[in-house]
Design an enzyme around this catalytic site. Structure first.
Site, short mmCIF file in Angstrom:
data_model
loop_
_atom_site.label_atom_id
_atom_site.label_comp_id
_atom_site.label_asym_id
_atom_site.label_seq_id
_atom_site.Cartn_x
_atom_site.Cartn_y
_atom_site.Cartn_z
N ALA A 268 49.36 -38.97 0.70
CA ALA A 268 48.88 -38.18 -0.43
C ALA A 268 47.74 -38.92 -1.10
CB ALA A 268 50.01 -37.94 -1.44
N MET A 269 47.07 -38.26 -2.05
CA MET A 269 45.90 -38.85 -2.67
C MET A 269 45.89 -38.58 -4.16
SD MET A 269 43.21 -40.62 -2.30
CE MET A 269 42.28 -41.07 -3.75
N GLU A 270 45.60 -39.64 -4.91
CA GLU A 270 45.76 -39.63 -6.37
C GLU A 270 44.56 -39.11 -7.15
OE1 GLU A 270 45.47 -42.46 -4.44
OE2 GLU A 270 44.27 -43.97 -5.46
N ASN A 271 43.72 -38.24 -6.59
CA ASN A 271 42.55 -37.72 -7.31
C ASN A 271 42.92 -37.38 -8.75
OD1 ASN A 271 41.35 -37.37 -4.59
ND2 ASN A 271 42.89 -35.77 -4.46
N GLU A 304 51.76 -41.37 -6.46
CA GLU A 304 50.45 -40.79 -6.81
C GLU A 304 50.33 -40.60 -8.32
OE1 GLU A 304 48.54 -41.02 -4.40
OE2 GLU A 304 50.08 -41.14 -2.85
N HIS A 307 49.46 -43.82 -10.00
CA HIS A 307 48.06 -44.21 -9.83
C HIS A 307 47.21 -43.78 -11.02
CE1 HIS A 307 47.41 -46.19 -6.05
NE2 HIS A 307 47.82 -45.21 -5.27
#
Ligand code: TRP
Ligand code: ZN
Length: 880
Positions: A268-271, A304, A307
């Site tokens: 997953a990505m913490e944008n 995430e 973050h």
């Protein structure tokens, strides 16, 4: 092989940029067949004297349409543009505005970096260097800007338009198109930019922060999956509350959105404000998700979310500092899961992961420090060392300076560096200040690779009531680091008396002893305890207080004693593992010489006592039954590894456990067997893990009635946890009915891709000579695709990493198959290809026959005419 002319990037060469980008206005015009992007950047020279040099922006495969400066379209003579770089030759000596127009083709983006489409949904992935696939930019984490994003798209194709921050405006356009404008007030590096546009279902909820701010929460999924997001949403709210309570950190925007996509390179990505997830870490219901899936969702949602402070509010100065956000955030998600579940059970699970993923990395050709000092391809440094060992280093810091100084240091870090792009030094100095300790020795954990070994010997002098522990540590050489300095190692300990309780002592001298922690700082330390009433049994490295390999000279009777009595649950488990490992190694050597592996009776007795003790947590008892895996044994043996001999020993030990523990396992089944209505909570899941471990061990005896019991368990399963556990027991034991079970399984779940993955993995990990042909056939199955990272991991990665005898077939065909898959993936998705290649990292530790075959397979990859930087970097280091 491609001639590698790329210069490596070095930490020592860090320079800030000459230019800063204060604001970024992005306009995306999404169309079915292509996308136009306009980026308007407000730029100024950080230092007026630097206004002279050209501005050089990063690109990656870009098509430039037009560039203007302060509203005037630039003449091609004013700049140089290649797909990978845009250089503006003359720059005014005042702040200016640069407008860059690029054209993208997200439809044909198979690398899944930059802007791509997943099942029709437009989405982005910019970490680490994906933003440069969208527009020319200073694509590095120390360039922080305020973003405003306008998305225009056909309303029918993309009713949902999302980006970072808060929604500022939306409305209709001509020709069935519509738009939305998002504004993120928090300055951020471009790797945290995100955009999502598509026809998605939204599940909404809300959260009120402790200062009373209302946050709208949204989870976006493909239509039909709405009823599988409740657990993720609950985990999100628990994470938000926990971060307030434990770290004092609140959320800072009006909305927090999560989008689940089915094609994603990582977890997953913490944008900022718009996390994008591999759907594996969002979607769950008891009919399709296992307890392990639920635990994974809880952990990744938390990771995430956390973050937002450790990564986003405070980001990294450069990619060498990756562990600043990743190690710390893993530490935080581990702590969260420990608080939500059982702390010792979580600790044991995390240590097993560390040993199976990080230890082999640290002991092989890909070893690198938690903070690397050089890289060719940053994507290859999202590793178990940076993440998991990085978290261990934070945990040691807390152990070393104590809870209060640790808490004060975290508070100071957030206060001092909010809004910064920081370094490991910035972080560590906060703790040096709050603890008053010199942390320069401790900081070596960031710069020295390799897993230290710590040899311990003991001596008791009854007449003097004196007990002495001697510690000798060795940090092994690793690529590029021949000579090491001693590590600072906190050893949490207890001296266990004959009644099973920890003993007191009058004084300790030698190394520093703070409470229940000995701090080793030198290669050699002797700790002398005075006033020790009887010879204790030492319980060392409690809670696994340091990521090292202890070698403790201890009679087996002391280990069985600790299995029964240690008040530290981790060491009860560790003592059992140590005993099992000794038997597995001896058994492997015996099997290699054609003999029958033996199992120690006193170990079995102690195991009966612990597993049979129904006052203990069922999840813990299940872990006591889980002996070290074949890969663990191979790693401990370290050289001339013969996976077939290890497998024979492993089967023998499991069979011995199954028959000797049968009455205890039957009792456990009677006690925990009826787990009641499904709930994913730790207690309910723990009972299932004991049941499934018991059924599997009983089946390891090969007895017909035990195999029948597994078949009945499969047929009667009312949740996915039991169903896949039973299916895997049946398939891996080649039980009658295994094939039929595989067929009923795929008939029922063929339309749920995440469940197809389980079906692929179970087959890929069957320890049978027939497996390779089956795996090859499965690559042609309509439900499989090399284009989807989850499918590829489920089939090919599982085969290479979780099927030691078949990957390392003596004929080399398993290696070759994986090599061919790497070549095929290299053109399509280099990140996934490179990760698959790391399966070869321990190739030199095989016996000579397999070593030769593995090398031949690696050469097959090297022969490919062109190789991505990702794969060639791993390949060079693996062969070096
Ligand atoms: N920062 C992400 C995390 O939470 C990692 C990540 C997601 C990533 N997608 C990526 C890293 C793509 C590199 C490439 O750990
Ligand atoms: Zn992360």
């Amino acid at each position: 092989m491609r001639i590698d002319t790329d210069q490596p990037v070095r930490l020592a060469d860090y320079q800030p940029t000459a230019f800063a980008i204060d604001t970024v206005h992005l306009i995306f015009r999404l169309e079915a067949d292509r996308t136009e992007v306009t980026a308007v950047l407000k730029v100024h020279a950080r230092d007026a004297r630097d206004a002279g040099p050209p501005l050089v922006l990063d690109g990656d495969g870009l098509k430039l349409k037009r560039v203007s400066l302060d509203g005037a379209v630039l003449d091609p003579a004013d700049y140089t543009a290649t797909p990978d770089m845009l250089s503006i030759h003359t720059i005014p000596d005042r702040p200016f505005e640069l407008a860059i127009e690029t054209t993208l083709d997200p439809e044909s983006n198979t690398k899944l970096m930059g802007l791509y489409r997943s099942n029709g949904t437009w989405c982005t992935q910019c970490e680490a260097e994906g933003f440069r696939c969208i527009t020319y930019f200073l694509d590095r984490p120390d360039v922080l800007s305020v973003y405003t994003v306008r998305i225009e798209a056909p309303a029918a194709l993309a009713p949902v338009l999302l980006s970072n921050g808060n929604l500022a405006e939306d409305g209709l356009l001509e020709d069935g198109r519509h738009y939305a404008v998002w504004h993120d007030p928090w300055p951020k590096p471009c790797y945290l930019f995100a955009l999502v546009a598509g026809d998605l279902a939204a599940v909404k909820d809300s959260f009120t922060t402790r200062s009373g701010k209302a946050v709208e929460l949204g989870i976006y999924v493909e239509h039909g999956n709405e009823d599988r997001v409740a657990y993720a949403m609950d985990a999100l709210k628990r994470s938000m509350r926990w971060d307030e309570e434990v770290f004092g950190l609140e959320y800072d925007l009006d909305v927090f959105n999560i989008v689940a996509v089915s094609d994603f390179n990582m977890g997953a990505m913490e944008n900022k404000g718009l996390n994008i997830f591999n759907d594996k870490y969002v979607l769950a219901s008891p009919d399709v998700a296992t307890d392990q899936d639920y635990a994974g969702i809880e952990g990744v949602i938390a990771h995430e979310y956390f973050h937002n402070w450790t990564g986003n509010r405070i980001t990294c100065r450069d990619w060498f500092q990756l562990c600043l956000k990743e190690g710390l955030t893993v530490f935080r998600d581990q702590e969260f899961s420990s608080d939500m579940r059982s702390r010792p059970v979580k600790r044991i699970a995390d240590v097993r992961t560390l040993r199976s993923q990080q230890f082999p990395e640290d002991g092989g050709p890909l070893a690198h420090p938690v903070r690397p000092e050089v890289y060719k391809e940053i994507n290859n440094f999202y590793t178990a060392t940076v993440y998991e060992k990085g978290a261990e280093v934070i945990r040691m810091l807390k152990t070393l300076i104590g809870d209060d100084a640790f808490k004060a240091g975290m508070d100071l870090y957030f206060k001092r560096h909010d809004g910064d792009a920081a370094t490991i030094e910035d972080f560590i100095v906060c703790f040096a200040e709050t603890s008053g300790r010199d942390l320069s020795g401790f900081s070596r954990w960031y710069s020295q690779a390799g897993t230290p070994t710590v040899e311990v010997t003991e001596h008791y002098d009854a007449a003097a009531r004196r007990y002495r522990l001697t510690f000798v540590q060795t940090v092994p050489p690793t690529p590029g680091q021949a000579v090491k300095a001693p590590a600072v190692i906190p050893v949490r300990f207890g001296l266990v008396g004959s009644n099973g309780a920890d003993m007191g002592y009058d004084s300790a001298s030698g190394a520093e002893v703070r409470g229940d922690v000995v701090v080793l700082t030198e290669k050699h330390h002797e700790v002398v305890f005075e006033g020790v009433a009887e010879k204790p049994v030492p319980s060392l490295f409690r809670q696994f207080s340091a990521p090292v390999k202890p070698q403790i000279a201890m009679p087996p009777s002391d280990l069985t004693f600790l299995m029964r009595h240690d008040r530290d649950a981790f060491n009860r488990w560790q003592s059992a593992s140590t005993l099992a490992m000794t038997m597995l190694i001896a058994g492997s050597h015996t099997a290699r010489n054609g003999g029958d592996p033996q199992v120690d009776g006193s170990y079995l007795d102690a195991l009966c006592d612990t597993v049979g003790d129904n006052r203990l947590d069922p999840a813990f008892r299940a872990l006591m039954l889980a002996i070290p895996g074949e890969n663990d044994v191979a790693r401990e043996i370290g050289e001339n590894v013969d996976p077939d001999a290890i497998a024979i020993a492993h089967r023998a030990v499991k069979a011995a456990l199954g028959s000797r523990l049968a009455p205890v396992l039957e009792a456990a089944l009677a006690e925990a067997g009826n787990t009641g209505p499904y709930s994913p909570d730790a207690a309910n899941a723990g009972r299932r893990s004991l049941v499934n471990a018991s059924i599997d061990l009983l089946a390891a005896t090969g007895r017909a009635e035990a195999l029948q019991r597994a078949a009945d368990h499969y047929a009667g399963a009312s949740n996915m946890t039991d169903r896949v556990a039973a299916l895997s027991t049946l398939v891996h034991r080649n039980a009658p009915g295994a094939e039929a079970a595989l067929n009923t399984f795929i008939e029922r779940y063929g339309d749920v891709p995440l469940v197809v993955d389980k079906w692929l993995s179970i087959q890929a990990t069957a320890p049978s000579p027939a497996t390779l042909d089956r795996v090859k056939a499965l690559t042609e199955h309509p439900l499989f695709s090399f284009g989807n990272p989850n499918r590829t991991r489920a089939l090919v990665w599982s085969f290479a990493n979780m099927n030691p005898t078949q990957f390392a077939r003596p004929d080399g065909e398993g290696f070759l198959f994986v090599a061919v898959a790497v070549r095929l993936l290299d053109d399509r998705n280099p990140q996934v290809a490179a990760r698959l290649m790391t399966s070869f990292r321990s190739w030199r530790s095989y016996e000579p026959g397999r070593r030769t075959r593995a090398e031949a397979a690696l050469k097959r990859i090297a022969e490919k005419a062109s190789l991505s930087r990702d794969v060639s970097d791993i390949l060079e280091r693996t062969l070096a």
